[in-house]
Design an enzyme around this catalytic site. Structure first.
Site, mmCIF file in Angstrom:
data_model
loop_
_atom_site.group_PDB
_atom_site.id
_atom_site.type_symbol
_atom_site.label_atom_id
_atom_site.label_comp_id
_atom_site.label_asym_id
_atom_site.label_seq_id
_atom_site.Cartn_x
_atom_site.Cartn_y
_atom_site.Cartn_z
ATOM 1 N N CYS A 334 31.848 33.225 51.506
ATOM 2 C CA CYS A 334 31.967 34.118 52.789
ATOM 3 C C CYS A 334 31.254 33.848 54.153
ATOM 4 C CB CYS A 334 32.507 35.557 52.557
ATOM 5 S SG CYS A 334 32.325 37.214 53.657
ATOM 6 N N HIS A 440 35.740 37.127 47.896
ATOM 7 C CA HIS A 440 34.867 37.535 46.540
ATOM 8 C C HIS A 440 35.625 37.443 45.600
ATOM 9 C CE1 HIS A 440 31.191 38.235 49.926
ATOM 10 N NE2 HIS A 440 33.001 38.826 51.045
#
Length: 485
Positions: A334, A440
Protein backbone atom coordinates in the site's frame (compact mmCIF):
# COMPACT_ATOMS: atom_id res chain seq x y z
CA UNK A 1 -30.15 -15.89 28.12
CA UNK A 2 -32.13 -15.29 24.93
CA UNK A 3 -33.60 -12.09 23.54
CA UNK A 4 -33.99 -8.79 25.37
CA UNK A 5 -31.25 -6.29 25.97
CA UNK A 6 -27.75 -7.68 26.24
CA UNK A 7 -25.77 -7.67 29.45
CA UNK A 8 -22.64 -5.58 29.00
CA UNK A 9 -19.16 -6.43 30.27
CA UNK A 10 -16.62 -3.63 29.92
CA UNK A 11 -12.82 -3.79 30.04
CA UNK A 12 -11.18 -0.63 31.36
CA UNK A 13 -7.44 -0.11 31.80
CA UNK A 14 -5.20 1.85 34.11
CA UNK A 15 -3.10 2.87 31.08
CA UNK A 16 -2.85 2.29 27.37
CA UNK A 17 -1.18 -1.05 26.74
CA UNK A 18 -2.50 -2.61 29.95
CA UNK A 19 -4.14 -5.46 28.04
CA UNK A 20 -7.67 -4.23 27.31
CA UNK A 21 -7.86 -5.37 23.70
CA UNK A 22 -6.68 -8.93 24.14
CA UNK A 23 -8.76 -9.40 27.31
CA UNK A 24 -11.87 -8.15 25.50
CA UNK A 25 -11.09 -10.57 22.66
CA UNK A 26 -10.74 -13.45 25.11
CA UNK A 27 -14.06 -12.52 26.76
CA UNK A 28 -15.78 -12.46 23.36
CA UNK A 29 -14.72 -16.03 22.65
CA UNK A 30 -15.40 -17.23 26.24
CA UNK A 31 -19.00 -15.98 26.17
CA UNK A 32 -19.52 -17.22 22.60
CA UNK A 33 -18.47 -20.69 23.74
CA UNK A 34 -21.30 -20.59 26.27
CA UNK A 35 -23.76 -20.57 23.36
CA UNK A 36 -24.50 -16.84 23.67
CA UNK A 37 -24.87 -14.24 20.96
CA UNK A 38 -21.95 -11.87 21.51
CA UNK A 39 -20.79 -8.61 19.93
CA UNK A 40 -17.78 -6.38 20.69
CA UNK A 41 -17.95 -2.60 20.98
CA UNK A 42 -15.51 0.28 21.31
CA UNK A 43 -17.01 3.75 21.01
CA UNK A 44 -13.83 5.45 19.82
CA UNK A 45 -10.59 3.91 18.68
CA UNK A 46 -7.40 5.77 17.77
CA UNK A 47 -5.38 3.52 15.52
CA UNK A 48 -3.98 3.28 12.02
CA UNK A 49 -4.71 -0.45 12.06
CA UNK A 50 -8.07 -0.84 10.34
CA UNK A 51 -10.03 -3.56 8.58
CA UNK A 52 -12.65 -3.46 5.84
CA UNK A 53 -16.12 -4.61 6.94
CA UNK A 54 -19.69 -4.17 5.77
CA UNK A 55 -20.28 -0.43 5.62
CA UNK A 56 -16.64 0.73 5.59
CA UNK A 57 -13.75 0.34 8.03
CA UNK A 58 -13.28 -0.23 11.75
CA UNK A 59 -10.32 -0.65 14.07
CA UNK A 60 -8.54 -3.98 13.73
CA UNK A 61 -9.07 -4.82 17.41
CA UNK A 62 -12.86 -4.80 17.04
CA UNK A 63 -12.60 -6.74 13.79
CA UNK A 64 -10.73 -9.55 15.57
CA UNK A 65 -13.05 -9.32 18.58
CA UNK A 66 -16.03 -9.84 16.27
CA UNK A 67 -14.40 -12.94 14.79
CA UNK A 68 -13.68 -14.19 18.31
CA UNK A 69 -17.36 -13.64 19.14
CA UNK A 70 -18.32 -15.61 16.01
CA UNK A 71 -20.13 -12.51 14.79
CA UNK A 72 -20.05 -10.69 11.46
CA UNK A 73 -17.92 -7.54 11.88
CA UNK A 74 -19.77 -4.31 11.16
CA UNK A 75 -19.22 -0.59 11.59
CA UNK A 76 -21.44 -0.32 14.69
CA UNK A 77 -18.81 -2.21 16.67
CA UNK A 78 -16.43 0.77 16.36
CA UNK A 79 -18.54 3.77 15.37
CA UNK A 80 -15.71 6.32 15.68
CA UNK A 81 -12.20 5.61 14.38
CA UNK A 82 -9.44 8.24 14.54
CA UNK A 83 -6.52 7.59 12.19
CA UNK A 84 -3.53 9.82 13.12
CA UNK A 85 -1.88 11.51 10.16
CA UNK A 86 0.26 13.99 12.11
CA UNK A 87 0.83 14.69 15.79
CA UNK A 88 -1.99 17.24 15.79
CA UNK A 89 -4.38 15.88 13.17
CA UNK A 90 -6.34 12.70 12.57
CA UNK A 91 -8.63 11.48 9.82
CA UNK A 92 -12.04 10.87 11.41
CA UNK A 93 -14.03 7.82 10.34
CA UNK A 94 -17.65 7.83 11.55
CA UNK A 95 -19.73 4.69 11.08
CA UNK A 96 -17.17 3.34 8.65
CA UNK A 97 -16.88 6.40 6.41
CA UNK A 98 -14.39 9.28 6.36
CA UNK A 99 -15.98 12.51 7.62
CA UNK A 100 -14.16 15.56 6.26
CA UNK A 101 -16.30 17.82 8.44
CA UNK A 102 -15.44 16.04 11.68
CA UNK A 103 -11.79 15.81 10.66
CA UNK A 104 -11.55 19.61 10.70
CA UNK A 105 -13.38 20.12 14.02
CA UNK A 106 -11.40 20.74 17.22
CA UNK A 107 -10.94 17.50 19.16
CA UNK A 108 -13.00 18.58 22.17
CA UNK A 109 -15.82 19.89 19.99
CA UNK A 110 -16.39 16.53 18.40
CA UNK A 111 -17.80 14.61 21.36
CA UNK A 112 -21.35 15.90 21.53
CA UNK A 113 -21.67 15.75 17.74
CA UNK A 114 -20.90 12.04 17.61
CA UNK A 115 -22.42 10.78 20.88
CA UNK A 116 -25.92 10.17 19.40
CA UNK A 117 -24.48 7.85 16.72
CA UNK A 118 -22.30 6.08 19.29
CA UNK A 119 -25.22 5.53 21.67
CA UNK A 120 -27.46 4.32 18.83
CA UNK A 121 -24.85 1.83 17.61
CA UNK A 122 -24.43 0.43 21.13
CA UNK A 123 -28.18 0.21 21.70
CA UNK A 124 -28.68 -1.66 18.43
CA UNK A 125 -25.99 -4.18 19.34
CA UNK A 126 -27.54 -4.66 22.78
CA UNK A 127 -30.95 -5.30 21.23
CA UNK A 128 -29.53 -7.98 18.90
CA UNK A 129 -27.25 -9.87 21.28
CA UNK A 130 -27.10 -11.59 24.66
CA UNK A 131 -23.73 -10.11 25.65
CA UNK A 132 -21.83 -7.04 24.47
CA UNK A 133 -18.16 -6.91 25.41
CA UNK A 134 -17.06 -3.27 25.54
CA UNK A 135 -13.50 -2.02 25.42
CA UNK A 136 -12.50 1.30 26.92
CA UNK A 137 -9.62 3.50 25.79
CA UNK A 138 -6.57 4.67 27.69
CA UNK A 139 -7.73 5.18 31.27
CA UNK A 140 -11.12 6.18 32.72
CA UNK A 141 -9.29 8.42 35.22
CA UNK A 142 -7.96 10.99 32.75
CA UNK A 143 -9.56 13.88 34.63
CA UNK A 144 -8.61 16.40 31.94
CA UNK A 145 -10.75 14.43 29.47
CA UNK A 146 -13.73 13.40 31.59
CA UNK A 147 -15.92 16.32 30.54
CA UNK A 148 -15.76 15.19 26.91
CA UNK A 149 -15.54 11.44 27.54
CA UNK A 150 -17.40 9.30 25.00
CA UNK A 151 -15.45 6.06 25.30
CA UNK A 152 -15.06 5.13 28.97
CA UNK A 153 -17.38 6.08 31.84
CA UNK A 154 -20.10 7.66 29.72
CA UNK A 155 -20.39 4.40 27.80
CA UNK A 156 -20.26 2.34 31.00
CA UNK A 157 -23.11 4.33 32.51
CA UNK A 158 -25.19 4.20 29.33
CA UNK A 159 -24.83 0.41 29.15
CA UNK A 160 -25.00 -0.24 32.92
CA UNK A 161 -21.86 -2.27 32.29
CA UNK A 162 -20.09 -4.53 34.76
CA UNK A 163 -16.50 -3.29 34.50
CA UNK A 164 -13.14 -4.99 34.89
CA UNK A 165 -10.12 -2.73 35.48
CA UNK A 166 -6.92 -4.28 34.10
CA UNK A 167 -3.35 -3.22 34.82
CA UNK A 168 0.07 -4.38 33.58
CA UNK A 169 1.85 -5.52 36.73
CA UNK A 170 5.10 -6.13 34.82
CA UNK A 171 5.58 -2.35 34.53
CA UNK A 172 5.54 -1.88 38.29
CA UNK A 173 3.23 0.24 40.41
CA UNK A 174 0.19 -1.88 39.58
CA UNK A 175 -1.57 -1.52 42.93
CA UNK A 176 -1.02 2.24 42.92
CA UNK A 177 -2.42 2.38 39.37
CA UNK A 178 -5.52 0.45 40.40
CA UNK A 179 -6.11 2.46 43.56
CA UNK A 180 -5.40 5.78 41.87
CA UNK A 181 -7.77 5.01 39.02
CA UNK A 182 -10.51 4.02 41.47
CA UNK A 183 -9.89 7.14 43.59
CA UNK A 184 -10.11 9.51 40.61
CA UNK A 185 -13.29 7.98 39.23
CA UNK A 186 -16.51 9.80 40.19
CA UNK A 187 -17.98 8.11 43.25
CA UNK A 188 -21.19 7.13 41.47
CA UNK A 189 -19.16 5.29 38.80
CA UNK A 190 -17.09 3.22 41.23
CA UNK A 191 -20.06 0.92 41.78
CA UNK A 192 -19.65 -0.23 38.16
CA UNK A 193 -16.28 -1.83 38.96
CA UNK A 194 -16.76 -5.56 39.43
CA UNK A 195 -13.12 -6.56 39.69
CA UNK A 196 -9.45 -5.77 39.28
CA UNK A 197 -7.29 -7.81 36.88
CA UNK A 198 -3.51 -8.09 37.20
CA UNK A 199 -2.02 -8.77 33.76
CA UNK A 200 1.48 -9.86 32.66
CA UNK A 201 2.51 -11.35 36.02
CA UNK A 202 5.78 -13.30 36.35
CA UNK A 203 6.28 -15.74 39.21
CA UNK A 204 4.25 -17.12 42.10
CA UNK A 205 0.92 -15.31 42.51
CA UNK A 206 0.86 -16.28 46.19
CA UNK A 207 3.63 -13.72 46.76
CA UNK A 208 1.20 -10.90 45.95
CA UNK A 209 -0.53 -11.29 49.33
CA UNK A 210 -1.59 -9.30 51.26
CA UNK A 211 -1.79 -6.54 48.59
CA UNK A 212 -5.01 -7.72 46.84
CA UNK A 213 -6.75 -8.05 50.20
CA UNK A 214 -5.58 -4.62 51.34
CA UNK A 215 -6.70 -3.10 48.05
CA UNK A 216 -10.15 -4.65 48.42
CA UNK A 217 -10.38 -3.28 51.97
CA UNK A 218 -9.63 0.21 50.65
CA UNK A 219 -11.91 0.10 47.59
CA UNK A 220 -14.43 -2.70 48.08
CA UNK A 221 -13.34 -4.13 44.72
CA UNK A 222 -11.88 -7.68 44.63
CA UNK A 223 -8.95 -8.78 42.49
CA UNK A 224 -10.61 -11.42 40.33
CA UNK A 225 -7.71 -12.60 38.16
CA UNK A 226 -3.92 -12.72 37.99
CA UNK A 227 -2.94 -13.44 34.40
CA UNK A 228 0.58 -14.80 33.77
CA UNK A 229 3.00 -13.25 31.28
CA UNK A 230 2.16 -14.63 27.82
CA UNK A 231 3.97 -13.27 24.78
CA UNK A 232 3.06 -15.94 22.24
CA UNK A 233 -0.74 -15.79 22.40
CA UNK A 234 -0.82 -15.13 18.64
CA UNK A 235 -3.22 -12.17 18.60
CA UNK A 236 -2.04 -9.24 16.48
CA UNK A 237 -0.95 -6.16 18.38
CA UNK A 238 -3.33 -3.21 18.20
CA UNK A 239 -1.22 -0.16 19.01
CA UNK A 240 2.27 0.67 17.89
CA UNK A 241 5.11 -1.62 16.93
CA UNK A 242 5.66 -4.72 19.05
CA UNK A 243 7.82 -4.04 22.10
CA UNK A 244 10.27 -6.74 21.11
CA UNK A 245 12.40 -5.21 18.36
CA UNK A 246 13.22 -8.60 16.87
CA UNK A 247 12.17 -12.13 17.58
CA UNK A 248 12.58 -15.52 15.98
CA UNK A 249 10.95 -18.89 16.44
CA UNK A 250 13.76 -21.47 16.33
CA UNK A 251 17.00 -21.29 14.33
CA UNK A 252 16.95 -18.28 12.02
CA UNK A 253 16.88 -19.09 8.31
CA UNK A 254 15.31 -15.83 7.06
CA UNK A 255 15.37 -12.31 8.48
CA UNK A 256 12.53 -9.99 7.47
CA UNK A 257 12.95 -6.32 8.31
CA UNK A 258 9.76 -4.22 8.38
CA UNK A 259 10.41 -0.47 8.26
CA UNK A 260 8.76 1.05 11.34
CA UNK A 261 8.10 4.61 10.26
CA UNK A 262 6.09 6.94 12.53
CA UNK A 263 2.74 6.63 10.74
CA UNK A 264 2.94 2.91 10.03
CA UNK A 265 -0.50 1.43 9.39
CA UNK A 266 -2.00 -2.05 9.39
CA UNK A 267 1.07 -3.53 11.05
CA UNK A 268 -1.14 -6.26 12.52
CA UNK A 269 -0.99 -8.08 9.17
CA UNK A 270 2.60 -9.09 9.94
CA UNK A 271 1.69 -11.05 13.09
CA UNK A 272 1.79 -14.44 11.27
CA UNK A 273 5.48 -13.91 10.53
CA UNK A 274 6.19 -14.12 14.26
CA UNK A 275 4.71 -17.61 14.35
CA UNK A 276 6.81 -19.14 11.53
CA UNK A 277 9.74 -21.31 12.57
CA UNK A 278 13.04 -19.95 11.31
CA UNK A 279 11.76 -16.43 10.58
CA UNK A 280 13.23 -13.50 12.49
CA UNK A 281 10.97 -10.44 12.32
CA UNK A 282 12.81 -7.16 12.87
CA UNK A 283 11.22 -3.72 13.21
CA UNK A 284 13.70 -1.44 11.46
CA UNK A 285 14.31 2.21 12.34
CA UNK A 286 17.89 2.62 11.14
CA UNK A 287 20.18 1.30 8.36
CA UNK A 288 21.83 -1.03 10.88
CA UNK A 289 18.48 -2.75 11.42
CA UNK A 290 18.27 -3.82 7.76
CA UNK A 291 21.93 -4.67 7.22
CA UNK A 292 21.46 -8.43 7.55
CA UNK A 293 17.90 -8.67 6.22
CA UNK A 294 16.90 -11.16 3.55
CA UNK A 295 13.69 -9.25 2.85
CA UNK A 296 12.92 -5.58 3.47
CA UNK A 297 9.23 -4.69 3.77
CA UNK A 298 7.85 -1.17 3.44
CA UNK A 299 4.44 -1.45 5.13
CA UNK A 300 1.36 0.73 4.86
CA UNK A 301 1.42 4.35 5.98
CA UNK A 302 -1.23 6.85 7.00
CA UNK A 303 1.00 9.67 5.71
CA UNK A 304 3.04 8.33 2.81
CA UNK A 305 4.92 11.53 1.96
CA UNK A 306 5.69 12.30 5.60
CA UNK A 307 6.93 8.79 6.33
CA UNK A 308 8.99 8.88 3.15
CA UNK A 309 10.67 12.07 4.42
CA UNK A 310 11.34 10.32 7.74
CA UNK A 311 12.79 7.31 5.93
CA UNK A 312 15.19 9.58 4.05
CA UNK A 313 16.11 11.39 7.24
CA UNK A 314 17.20 8.08 8.80
CA UNK A 315 19.29 7.13 5.76
CA UNK A 316 17.01 4.16 5.16
CA UNK A 317 16.38 5.19 1.56
CA UNK A 318 20.02 4.49 0.72
CA UNK A 319 19.99 1.25 2.70
CA UNK A 320 16.88 -0.03 0.88
CA UNK A 321 18.32 1.01 -2.50
CA UNK A 322 21.61 -0.77 -1.77
CA UNK A 323 19.74 -3.90 -0.70
CA UNK A 324 17.71 -3.86 -3.92
CA UNK A 325 20.84 -3.25 -6.04
CA UNK A 326 22.35 -6.42 -4.57
CA UNK A 327 19.26 -8.32 -5.69
CA UNK A 328 17.71 -8.43 -2.23
CA UNK A 329 13.97 -8.92 -1.99
CA UNK A 330 11.91 -5.77 -1.34
CA UNK A 331 8.16 -5.69 -0.74
CA UNK A 332 6.03 -2.55 -0.53
CA UNK A 333 2.47 -2.81 0.81
CA UNK A 334 0.00 0.00 0.00
CA UNK A 335 1.82 3.14 1.16
CA UNK A 336 5.04 1.15 0.83
CA UNK A 337 4.21 0.45 -2.82
CA UNK A 338 3.66 4.18 -3.37
CA UNK A 339 7.03 5.00 -1.80
CA UNK A 340 8.84 2.53 -4.08
CA UNK A 341 7.69 4.38 -7.21
CA UNK A 342 9.13 7.34 -9.08
CA UNK A 343 6.84 10.05 -7.75
CA UNK A 344 3.84 10.96 -5.59
CA UNK A 345 1.41 13.38 -7.24
CA UNK A 346 -1.21 15.03 -5.03
CA UNK A 347 -3.53 17.40 -6.92
CA UNK A 348 -6.13 17.48 -4.11
CA UNK A 349 -3.94 17.98 -1.04
CA UNK A 350 -4.65 14.49 0.31
CA UNK A 351 -1.12 13.41 1.27
CA UNK A 352 1.68 15.37 -0.38
CA UNK A 353 3.81 15.60 -3.52
CA UNK A 354 7.35 14.39 -3.86
CA UNK A 355 9.83 12.03 -5.45
CA UNK A 356 9.68 8.34 -4.60
CA UNK A 357 12.53 5.92 -4.03
CA UNK A 358 12.70 5.06 -7.74
CA UNK A 359 12.81 1.28 -7.24
CA UNK A 360 9.62 0.64 -9.23
CA UNK A 361 8.93 2.50 -12.50
CA UNK A 362 5.43 3.58 -11.45
CA UNK A 363 3.76 6.83 -10.38
CA UNK A 364 1.06 7.30 -7.76
CA UNK A 365 -1.64 9.96 -8.00
CA UNK A 366 -3.71 10.62 -4.88
CA UNK A 367 -7.48 10.81 -5.38
CA UNK A 368 -10.02 12.55 -3.17
CA UNK A 369 -12.12 9.42 -2.83
CA UNK A 370 -10.82 6.61 -0.67
CA UNK A 371 -10.83 3.01 -1.89
CA UNK A 372 -12.10 0.75 0.91
CA UNK A 373 -13.00 -2.79 -0.10
CA UNK A 374 -12.29 -6.47 0.37
CA UNK A 375 -10.68 -8.21 -2.59
CA UNK A 376 -9.67 -11.59 -3.86
CA UNK A 377 -7.19 -11.68 -6.71
CA UNK A 378 -4.59 -14.01 -8.21
CA UNK A 379 -1.00 -13.16 -9.04
CA UNK A 380 0.11 -13.48 -12.64
CA UNK A 381 3.57 -14.90 -13.38
CA UNK A 382 6.23 -13.43 -11.10
CA UNK A 383 9.99 -13.78 -11.32
CA UNK A 384 12.89 -13.65 -8.89
CA UNK A 385 12.39 -14.17 -5.13
CA UNK A 386 8.64 -13.65 -5.46
CA UNK A 387 8.22 -16.34 -8.12
CA UNK A 388 6.64 -18.72 -5.60
CA UNK A 389 3.54 -16.51 -5.63
CA UNK A 390 2.90 -17.07 -9.35
CA UNK A 391 -0.72 -18.06 -9.90
CA UNK A 392 -1.56 -17.91 -6.18
CA UNK A 393 -5.00 -16.44 -5.37
CA UNK A 394 -5.10 -14.43 -2.14
CA UNK A 395 -7.79 -12.69 -0.12
CA UNK A 396 -7.18 -9.29 1.43
CA UNK A 397 -8.43 -5.74 1.62
CA UNK A 398 -7.69 -2.29 0.20
CA UNK A 399 -7.61 1.00 2.12
CA UNK A 400 -5.93 3.77 0.09
CA UNK A 401 -6.36 7.11 -1.68
CA UNK A 402 -3.59 6.60 -4.23
CA UNK A 403 -3.93 5.12 -7.71
CA UNK A 404 -0.73 3.73 -9.23
CA UNK A 405 0.18 3.33 -12.90
CA UNK A 406 3.27 2.65 -14.99
CA UNK A 407 5.51 5.67 -15.50
CA UNK A 408 5.21 6.46 -19.24
CA UNK A 409 8.72 7.89 -19.62
CA UNK A 410 10.26 4.88 -17.92
CA UNK A 411 8.22 2.53 -20.11
CA UNK A 412 9.46 4.33 -23.22
CA UNK A 413 13.05 3.87 -22.06
CA UNK A 414 12.56 0.13 -21.70
CA UNK A 415 12.56 0.08 -17.88
CA UNK A 416 9.13 -1.49 -17.59
CA UNK A 417 6.92 -2.09 -14.58
CA UNK A 418 5.10 -5.39 -14.79
CA UNK A 419 1.50 -5.47 -13.56
CA UNK A 420 1.24 -8.82 -11.77
CA UNK A 421 -2.36 -8.50 -10.51
CA UNK A 422 -5.52 -7.12 -12.11
CA UNK A 423 -6.53 -3.45 -11.71
CA UNK A 424 -3.04 -2.28 -10.78
CA UNK A 425 -3.14 -4.13 -7.45
CA UNK A 426 0.47 -5.32 -7.74
CA UNK A 427 3.60 -4.31 -9.65
CA UNK A 428 7.02 -5.89 -10.11
CA UNK A 429 10.26 -4.44 -11.46
CA UNK A 430 12.07 -5.93 -14.43
CA UNK A 431 14.71 -7.63 -12.27
CA UNK A 432 11.97 -9.30 -10.28
CA UNK A 433 13.26 -8.58 -6.77
CA UNK A 434 11.02 -5.56 -6.01
CA UNK A 435 7.28 -6.14 -5.56
CA UNK A 436 4.64 -3.55 -4.73
CA UNK A 437 1.18 -4.60 -3.57
CA UNK A 438 -1.97 -2.63 -2.72
CA UNK A 439 -3.63 -5.65 -1.16
CA UNK A 440 -3.22 -5.87 2.62
CA UNK A 441 -3.19 -9.30 4.25
CA UNK A 442 -0.67 -11.24 2.15
CA UNK A 443 0.88 -12.92 5.20
CA UNK A 444 -2.53 -13.72 6.65
CA UNK A 445 -3.54 -15.75 3.61
CA UNK A 446 -2.90 -19.51 4.02
CA UNK A 447 -2.14 -20.02 0.32
CA UNK A 448 0.44 -17.22 0.28
CA UNK A 449 2.08 -18.43 3.48
CA UNK A 450 2.33 -21.95 2.11
CA UNK A 451 3.81 -20.71 -1.18
CA UNK A 452 6.40 -18.43 0.48
CA UNK A 453 7.32 -20.50 3.55
CA UNK A 454 5.92 -23.99 3.01
CA UNK A 455 3.96 -23.81 6.26
CA UNK A 456 0.37 -23.72 7.39
CA UNK A 457 -0.63 -20.75 9.52
CA UNK A 458 -2.06 -21.10 13.00
CA UNK A 459 -5.74 -20.29 12.48
CA UNK A 460 -7.41 -17.42 14.29
CA UNK A 461 -9.94 -19.85 15.77
CA UNK A 462 -7.09 -21.65 17.50
CA UNK A 463 -5.76 -18.31 18.78
CA UNK A 464 -9.18 -17.23 20.08
CA UNK A 465 -9.79 -20.55 21.82
CA UNK A 466 -6.37 -20.27 23.45
CA UNK A 467 -7.26 -16.83 24.81
CA UNK A 468 -10.56 -18.13 26.20
CA UNK A 469 -8.82 -21.10 27.82
CA UNK A 470 -6.28 -18.72 29.38
CA UNK A 471 -8.84 -16.56 31.17
CA UNK A 472 -10.94 -19.58 32.08
CA UNK A 473 -7.91 -20.98 33.93
CA UNK A 474 -6.90 -17.80 35.73
CA UNK A 475 -10.10 -15.95 36.67
CA UNK A 476 -11.61 -16.79 40.03
CA UNK A 477 -14.23 -19.51 39.66
CA UNK A 478 -17.66 -18.21 38.69
CA UNK A 479 -16.59 -14.62 38.05
CA UNK A 480 -17.02 -14.64 34.26
CA UNK A 481 -20.51 -16.05 34.53
CA UNK A 482 -21.44 -13.67 37.38
CA UNK A 483 -20.60 -10.63 35.23
CA UNK A 484 -23.63 -11.31 33.01
CA UNK A 485 -26.05 -12.48 35.70
Amino acid sequence: MQGGRARCVMVLGTTSGAGKSWLATALCRWYARQGLRVAPFKAQNMSNNARVVAGGEIGSAQYFQALAARAEPDVRMNPLLLKPERDTHSQVVLMGQVSSELSTLPWRGRSERVWPQIAQALDELRAENDVVVIEGAGSPAEINLMASDIVNLRVARHAAARCLLVTDIDRGGAFAHLYGTWALMPEEDRSLLAGFVLNMFRGDAALLAPAPQQLEALTGVPTVATLPMWWQHGLPEEDGVFDDRSRSNGEVTRTIAVIAYPRISNLDEFQPLKNIAGVRLCWARSPADVADADWIVLPGSKNTSGDLDWLRGQGLDRAVAAHAARGGAVLGVCGGLQMLGEALIDPHGVDGNGPGLGLLPVVTTFAQDKTVRQREAAFDTLTGPWGALSGVAVRGYEIHHGQTAEHPAMAASGDRAVAVMPDGLAWQNGAGNVLGLYLHGLFEDPAALNALFGVAARTLDVVFDGLADHIDSHFEAGVLRSLIE
